[in-house]
Design a protein around this motif. Structure first.
Motif, PDB file in Angstrom:
ATOM      1  N   GLU A  92       0.869  -1.181   0.000  1.00  0.00           N
ATOM      2  CA  GLU A  92       0.000   0.000   0.000  1.00  0.00           C
ATOM      3  C   GLU A  92       0.904   1.229   0.000  1.00  0.00           C
ATOM      4  N   LEU A  93       0.638   2.141  -0.936  1.00  0.00           N
ATOM      5  CA  LEU A  93       1.572   3.245  -1.163  1.00  0.00           C
ATOM      6  C   LEU A  93       1.614   4.262  -0.033  1.00  0.00           C
ATOM      7  N   ARG A  94       0.492   4.523   0.619  1.00  0.00           N
ATOM      8  CA  ARG A  94       0.476   5.539   1.674  1.00  0.00           C
ATOM      9  C   ARG A  94      -0.314   5.053   2.870  1.00  0.00           C
ATOM     10  N   ALA A  95       0.361   5.013   4.022  1.00  0.00           N
ATOM     11  CA  ALA A  95      -0.280   4.637   5.284  1.00  0.00           C
ATOM     12  C   ALA A  95       0.045   5.711   6.310  1.00  0.00           C
ATOM     13  N   THR A  96      -0.853   5.913   7.252  1.00  0.00           N
ATOM     14  CA  THR A  96      -0.637   6.956   8.251  1.00  0.00           C
ATOM     15  C   THR A  96      -1.289   6.577   9.574  1.00  0.00           C
ATOM     16  N   PHE A  97      -0.659   6.993  10.670  1.00  0.00           N
ATOM     17  CA  PHE A  97      -1.323   6.950  11.964  1.00  0.00           C
ATOM     18  C   PHE A  97      -2.235   8.173  12.047  1.00  0.00           C
ATOM     19  N   VAL A  98      -3.374   8.017  12.697  1.00  0.00           N
ATOM     20  CA  VAL A  98      -4.317   9.132  12.788  1.00  0.00           C
ATOM     21  C   VAL A  98      -5.112   9.014  14.083  1.00  0.00           C
ATOM     22  N   ASP A  99      -5.500  10.154  14.641  1.00  0.00           N
ATOM     23  CA  ASP A  99      -6.320  10.161  15.865  1.00  0.00           C
ATOM     24  C   ASP A  99      -7.720   9.636  15.571  1.00  0.00           C
ATOM     25  N   SER A 100      -8.376   9.154  16.613  1.00  0.00           N
ATOM     26  CA  SER A 100      -9.730   8.592  16.459  1.00  0.00           C
ATOM     27  C   SER A 100     -10.764   9.657  16.134  1.00  0.00           C
ATOM     28  N   THR A 101     -10.391  10.943  16.274  1.00  0.00           N
ATOM     29  CA  THR A 101     -11.317  12.040  15.949  1.00  0.00           C
ATOM     30  C   THR A 101     -11.420  12.266  14.443  1.00  0.00           C
ATOM     31  N   PHE A 102     -10.656  11.522  13.683  1.00  0.00           N
ATOM     32  CA  PHE A 102     -10.558  11.702  12.232  1.00  0.00           C
ATOM     33  C   PHE A 102     -11.919  11.720  11.545  1.00  0.00           C
ATOM     34  N   PHE A 103     -12.798  10.784  11.901  1.00  0.00           N
ATOM     35  CA  PHE A 103     -14.065  10.618  11.190  1.00  0.00           C
ATOM     36  C   PHE A 103     -15.003  11.808  11.422  1.00  0.00           C
ATOM     37  N   ASP A 104     -15.191  12.191  12.673  1.00  0.00           N
ATOM     38  CA  ASP A 104     -16.064  13.331  12.958  1.00  0.00           C
ATOM     39  C   ASP A 104     -15.455  14.634  12.463  1.00  0.00           C
ATOM     40  N   PHE A 105     -14.128  14.731  12.557  1.00  0.00           N
ATOM     41  CA  PHE A 105     -13.440  15.970  12.195  1.00  0.00           C
ATOM     42  C   PHE A 105     -13.657  16.301  10.716  1.00  0.00           C
TER      43      PHE A 105
END
Length: 810
Positions: free
Chosen positions: A116-129
């Motif tokens: 997979e070309l791009r992976a990232t860690f992200v906060d759980s607020t991502f969806f609502d944000f």
């Protein structure tokens, strides 16, 4: 009355098919070019606007000068988001990303990996944000636990199928096991997350909970409350420096104050960047995705406007030139009682009809060339058939274009005096020669300007390709993700080097072309003050790195694995010397350290100085860099001998499959990887070339029509000249000279404008060409040659007509 105007307009257009074709085709080409560019610009301006509350979202950036390096950072420290959420009432919510680049994924219990070309860690607020909806899973729990991840629809389909993905396990980079807790739709192509397919829970990243204010690794986004203004947020944002960053820095540099930090010439400033501005206005280090430039949007907007204006000018020129043929028609109409307004309406109806026919032809042409334009621009745009707004704009634009193009001919033809026209007298004010000449000059001035722009862009690209970069990019093949071979990676390198067509190979994640990046602060032995810090890129390489890439040592020696002390040695580049304040030979033996917090700091000894090489774009100056002999197995660069490259790559792949079964074999050539850095310039150059050709084509269509009309108007003059002994060459020269004069004036106008505009464009490059005189001369010569060839056809055609036939012409 309108129906009658349409009927008469249609008859009139059919009576003069040649001029109708030139007008219609010219307008259609201009409209096609403008429509394609408009779709491109709309796509560029629409970036990231699809996210919920996009107008309230901002990214926190940092401008940093420290250790001799100036950094335009798009990232901040891990605690920034939590601090803003806690201390600033204007902030409604925050989210962080920690980009990981490409990753290998495989299902638990299997061997084969998928990249997979791009992976990232992200906060759980991502969806609502961002208002991102889950196709499967629960937004409240999807990324709250460590070692959980969310996949895009396409990524999920690769591994499990979309419906079966939830609860499945994936192993990332052959090490950590993650559980799939959600599936989202593929992210839009016009968003900063367009290439990302794997989103991992930030909760599992220990670094995200550290209070390390000096590390800038996290993309931090804030969403303001609806009543907040970003202007009121900007000034308080700087308070974080003294309240949080300074106390952290004082642990490393006791006694440090904001005043002493500034006095040493350093600075640290935070500011906010609107989410919807990032794609066009941000050009910072380590952007989450490749950005464009608002400058390119402006340039293309002008080109679209130029194409429409060129096509309209053609229409005006041809219509006014042809007006003399319709002088008697106007005289008869006026004699029979037609009012000026009726005549204006009639002529505007004709121009409107031509505009609508041109629109239909332009839509057909757009559909035909859109796939080619997408390849040219790197886009995936399409005509928005389902949008009423699109059709409304198209309709209004066509009406306005028809009115604009037909206004000048309509109002002036309607002023013909019936007495003069019926007697065959000339109308000096109708279709005046001076106005037609000015319009031709305007057309060719634009064309020459675009030719200059095209030549300069391609010359700069050629300069980039031919510049001595300080390393060799040709005949170097890069093999990605060699870490997947595990403990067989060294064996893989050894076996590859044994191949007959392989000269050498090196293992490292760090390459001069786009790759991993890492920088840190160093201090010379005995110097522990912040003003003496040296900010350098730090790359982990092996002993074969420098010879494989043909880098040149200006002092000292290369790493040698026979010397155990080289594990504590560094090689620096020339750009680090001014920061250290030492010459290339004198720096050898100097000891530097990253760790100044303890008396037992680990020191590295400088054993060599490598000649500066361009590891950033040529837009940037070369910064300080040091190489450490440390294990880094992300990529392998293989230097090949000239010959059968495909066969050698097949042999390398065979070795890989034997030593790393089930692991993907991904390779690329370094020169291709280098070229991706300048993809925007390449696309701009291609677009310039295409639309320069279109502008010249439109201008030549007008010139062709005017030359035909001019030759037709001077038929008797040509006949008399031939009877009196004039040769075909003399007549052709006389008929061509007037047009050559106009094009020459256009060249004189456009040359300084083109030189000035392209010099402004080149200022974005730290390493650039100087616009040579021959570039301007070539642009003028091309325009003049094309104009002469266009006009000469009609001139020669008129000159070879039998004079008896010419003199009988009425």
């Amino acid at each position: 009355m309108f129906k009658n105007h349409i009927k008469i307009a249609w008859r009139s257009l059919k009576k003069q098919p040649f001029f109708t074709f030139l007008n219609t085709f010219g307008l259609a080409i201009g409209m096609t070019g403008a429509l394609l560019i408009s779709l491109f610009i709309y796509d560029e301006l629409s970036f990231d606007k699809m996210f919920a509350d996009a107008h309230r979202i901002y990214r926190i950036d940092a401008d940093i000068k420290f250790g001799g390096a100036e950094i335009d950072a798009s990232q901040t420290s891990a605690p920034m988001a939590g601090t803003l959420q806690r201390d600033f009432p204007q902030v409604e919510s925050t989210v962080r990303f920690r980009d990981q680049g490409s990753m290998l994924l495989k299902k638990s219990g299997t061997v084969a990996n998928t990249k997979e070309l791009r992976a990232t860690f992200v906060d759980s607020t991502f969806f609502d944000f961002f208002g991102v909806k889950l196709l499967f899973g629960d937004t409240k729990t999807a990324l709250t636990q460590p070692n959980t991840l969310v996949l895009t629809k396409t990524a999920a389909e690769k591994h499990f199928g979309v419906k079966n993905a939830i609860g499945q396990s994936l192993i990332l980079d052959n090490t950590d096991t993650y559980t799939v807790t959600g599936v989202i739709d593929d992210l839009p192509k016009n968003s900063f997350l367009r290439d990302h397919s794997v989103f991992m829970a930030m909760a599992g990243l220990a670094d995200s909970r550290e209070d390390l204010w000096g590390n800038t690794n996290y993309y931090t986004f804030i969403k303001l409350i609806p009543t907040a203004k970003i202007e009121d947020f900007q000034a308080p944002l700087q308070s974080i420096l003294e309240k949080y960053l300074l106390p952290w820095a004082q642990q490393v540099f006791p006694g440090l104050t904001m005043e002493s930090f500034a006095a040493s010439g350093n600075y640290y400033r935070y500011h906010s960047m609107p989410l919807t501005d990032i794609h066009l206005y941000s050009n910072r280090q380590s952007e989450m995705s490749a950005n464009s430039s608002i400058q390119n949007v402006y340039i293309l907007s002008f080109i679209a406007l130029f194409l429409i204006v060129l096509a309209s000018v053609n229409f005006m020129n041809l219509s006014t030139a042809h007006s003399l043929k319709r002088a008697k028609e106007v005289g008869i109409r006026k004699t029979l009682g037609s009012k000026k307004l009726d005549l204006v309406s009639q002529f505007l109806t004709e121009s409107g009809l031509i505009s609508f026919i041109s629109l239909l032809l332009a839509l057909v042409l757009t559909l035909l060339v859109l796939p080619l334009f997408n390849d040219l621009s790197g886009k995936s745009i399409s005509l928005p058939y389902e949008s009423p707004f699109f059709w409304l704009i198209l309709l209004v634009a066509t009406i306005l274009l028809g009115l604009f193009s037909g206004s000048y001919p309509a109002f002036f033809m309607s002023r013909f005096m019936p007495v003069k026209t019926l007697k065959g007298g000339e109308q000096k004010y109708a279709g005046g020669v001076s106005i037609r000449n000015a319009l031709v000059i305007f057309q060719f001035a634009i064309s020459v300007f675009l030719i200059i722009a095209t030549l300069v862009v391609y010359q700069q690209l050629d300069f980039i390709q031919g510049k001595d970069l300080g390393y060799t990019k040709d005949q170097i093949v890069l093999i990605d993700d060699t870490f997947a071979a595990g403990n067989q990676v060294d064996t893989f390198k050894e076996e590859v080097v044994k191949l007959g067509k392989v000269q050498s190979a090196t293992l490292s994640s760090f390459l001069p072309t786009p790759s991993a990046r890492s920088n840190t602060s160093f201090f010379k032995e005995g110097s522990r003050e912040q003003e003496n810090a040296i900010q350098m890129e730090i790359w982990s390489v092996d002993e074969d790195y420098i010879p494989t890439l043909d880098m040149e040592l200006v002092a000292g020696r290369n790493f040698d694995d026979r010397f155990g002390t080289d594990s504590a040695a560094v090689i620096i580049n020339e750009a680090a010397l001014p920061v250290l304040g030492i010459g290339a030979n004198e720096v050898l033996g100097t000891r530097i350290s990253q760790d100044i917090e303890s008396e037992e700091a680990e020191y590295y000894t400088v054993i060599g100085v490598v000649r500066n090489f361009h590891y950033e774009s040529l837009r940037e100056h070369i910064g300080a860099l040091c190489l450490l002999m440390r294990r880094s197995t992300g990529n392998m660069a293989v230097k090949l001998s000239a010959g059968d490259f495909p066969k050698t790559i097949v042999n390398i792949k065979t070795i890989w499959e034997e030593l790393a079964p089930g692991q993907p074999f991904n390779y690329r050539f370094m020169d291709d990887s280098f070229n991706t850095v300048y993809e925007t310039e390449r696309q701009l150059g291609k677009i310039f070339m295409v639309f320069s050709v279109l502008s010249i084509l439109i201008a030549c269509l007008g010139l062709f029509g005017l030359a035909a009309f001019n030759a037709q108007k001077r038929t008797k003059e040509i006949g008399i000249r031939k009877v009196l002994g004039a040769s075909i060459e003399q007549i052709t020269f006389r008929l061509t000279t007037d047009f050559v004069k106009m094009v020459s004036v256009a060249i004189l106008i456009s040359l300084p404008l083109g030189w000035f505009a392209m010099n402004k464009w080149l200022q974005d490059f730290s390493y650039r060409i100087q616009i040579a005189w021959w570039v301007l001369a070539l642009a003028g010569f091309l325009a003049l040659t094309i104009a002469v060839l266009t006009v000469s056809y009609q001139s020669i055609k008129a000159a070879i007509v039998n004079p008896v036939k010419s003199l009988r012409t009425e």
